[in-house]
Design an enzyme around this catalytic site. Sequence first.
Site, PDB file in Angstrom:
ATOM      1  N   LYS A 116       0.485  -0.992  -0.103  1.00  0.00           N
ATOM      2  CA  LYS A 116      -0.177   0.329   0.179  1.00  0.00           C
ATOM      3  C   LYS A 116       1.088   1.262  -0.025  1.00  0.00           C
ATOM      4  O   LYS A 116       1.672   1.818   0.648  1.00  0.00           O
ATOM      5  CB  LYS A 116      -1.171  -0.455   1.174  1.00  0.00           C
ATOM      6  CG  LYS A 116      -2.027  -1.033   1.176  1.00  0.00           C
ATOM      7  CD  LYS A 116      -2.580  -1.053   0.363  1.00  0.00           C
ATOM      8  CE  LYS A 116      -3.666  -2.187  -0.273  1.00  0.00           C
ATOM      9  NZ  LYS A 116      -4.631  -2.811   0.711  1.00  0.00           N
TER      10      LYS A 116
HETATM   11  C1  LIG Z   1      -5.690  -3.784   0.875  1.00  0.00           C
HETATM   12  C2  LIG Z   1      -6.633  -3.839   0.705  1.00  0.00           C
HETATM   13  C3  LIG Z   1      -7.480  -4.198   2.702  1.00  0.00           C
HETATM   14  C4  LIG Z   1      -7.040  -5.258   3.288  1.00  0.00           C
HETATM   15  O1  LIG Z   1      -6.255  -4.719   3.642  1.00  0.00           O
HETATM   16  P1  LIG Z   1      -5.065  -5.197   5.001  1.00  0.00           P
HETATM   17  O2  LIG Z   1      -4.073  -4.155   5.575  1.00  0.00           O
HETATM   18  O3  LIG Z   1      -4.615  -6.091   4.111  1.00  0.00           O
HETATM   19  O4  LIG Z   1      -6.534  -6.413   5.974  1.00  0.00           O
HETATM   20  C5  LIG Z   1      -8.856  -4.081   1.971  1.00  0.00           C
HETATM   21  N1  LIG Z   1     -10.340  -3.922   1.196  1.00  0.00           N
HETATM   22  C6  LIG Z   1      -9.158  -3.153  -0.079  1.00  0.00           C
HETATM   23  C7  LIG Z   1      -9.441  -2.728  -0.983  1.00  0.00           C
HETATM   24  C8  LIG Z   1      -7.328  -3.206  -0.341  1.00  0.00           C
HETATM   25  O5  LIG Z   1      -7.202  -3.099  -1.432  1.00  0.00           O
END
Ligand SMILES: *Cc1c(COP(=O)(O)O)cnc(C)c1O
Length: 405
Positions: free
Chosen positions: A184
């Site tokens: 991210k």
């Molecule tokens: C990455 C992601 C998540 C989950 O994030 P985590 O921190 O790995 O739990 C949820 N929603 C979307 C749209 C994502 O891209």
Amino acid sequence: MITPFIPFARRDYSEAEFSEVADVIRSGWLTTGPRAAQFERDFAQYVQADFALAVNSCTAGLHLALVALGIGPGDEVITTPLTFCATVNVILQVGATPVLADIGPDLNIDPAAIRRAITSRTKALIPVHLGGLPCNMQEIWKIADQYGLKVIEDAAHAAGSLIAGVPVGGGRSDAVAFSFYATKNLSTGEGGMVTMRDAELERRMRSLCLHGISRDAWNRYTEKGNWYYEVVECGFKYNMSDIMAALGLIQLRKLEQMTGLRIEIARRYNEAFGDMREIQLPPDRDGDRHCYHLYILRLNLEQLGIDRARFIDEMRNRGIGCSVHFIPIPLHPYYQTKLDPRTDTPCEKPMRDPCASALSEYPRLVSLPLYSNMTDDEVGRVIDAVREIVAEFRVHSPVAVCELA
Ligand SMILES: *Cc1c(COP(=O)(O)O)cnc(C)c1O
């Protein structure tokens, strides 16, 4: 000459992150402590939220919000088909029914589709800011007010995005969940944050975040701490460690700068691809800020002559990693069985909306590499590769064929 592979994603860490983590390890305090508390304060201030709770994933944040808002069996929660499975899994995990509402031209949930999906059982909306482009929140908040619905934003892609000048996380929703997963745009390896406006909701979520232990649970091993605690409800283990928080504090300080670099790369891509009718540029909206966590191209398959899989292979042959966001929820086998995972009994059919737009956009979606520490050379290579592939495989129009003949 061997050209190095350009990965789809790359975290932007430097000396500051390395030395902060080393300091935490030396300090001896590894779990939730002073750094997590500081990260919560700094994050709340950055997004202009009243409260922030550091958690170990965005999924955990979404789950906590649903539980704390009292969403459960018999309730329906409306979300988008074009999202990561986490968004839908948390709805199933609290025993509620996910109801999909199709996307609009901006690839985000369409407020008109939300209106069509509302029933007397609808309790909450989970809009997802796909790639970092904010959903049409003015309209979504209006719908929520009109029907008395809770709003939980899945802002996994949207740290650094703005809605009418206000950071995502500081708006009118009940809760907003961010992801700091390794790929991210703000990364702590694993990790997340939930922001809120209501003090009671914050208290409830903080308790649920650590086993439902009454208060000051993470103080009990310090000099000032007390051995006594009470479990007041059945909570979860969703707290963020100080190691993750140390990374988050540094990353947050760099977020504006990193977002500026992302936007600049997106601008270069838009400029380079704007004249090609074989591809469609990512959507944007005047008045909001797209943080470009993802740069999502759409292939015009009739003009291009190759499918998305071949396009991605051709990019890989040129040393560039791409990805797809996302395989629509209705296409995964699990959601086709529509089971309630707690009881293994069929729950209400979640796919009343056939999600025609999400299914028809899906074969066209390709996410290109875009990150703050991409070099000019790397950006240039991505641009050259896309232009080269389009030039090689474009379908020549009948007019051109006539001219040749
Ligand atoms: C990455 C992601 C998540 C989950 O994030 P985590 O921190 O790995 O739990 C949820 N929603 C979307 C749209 C994502 O891209």
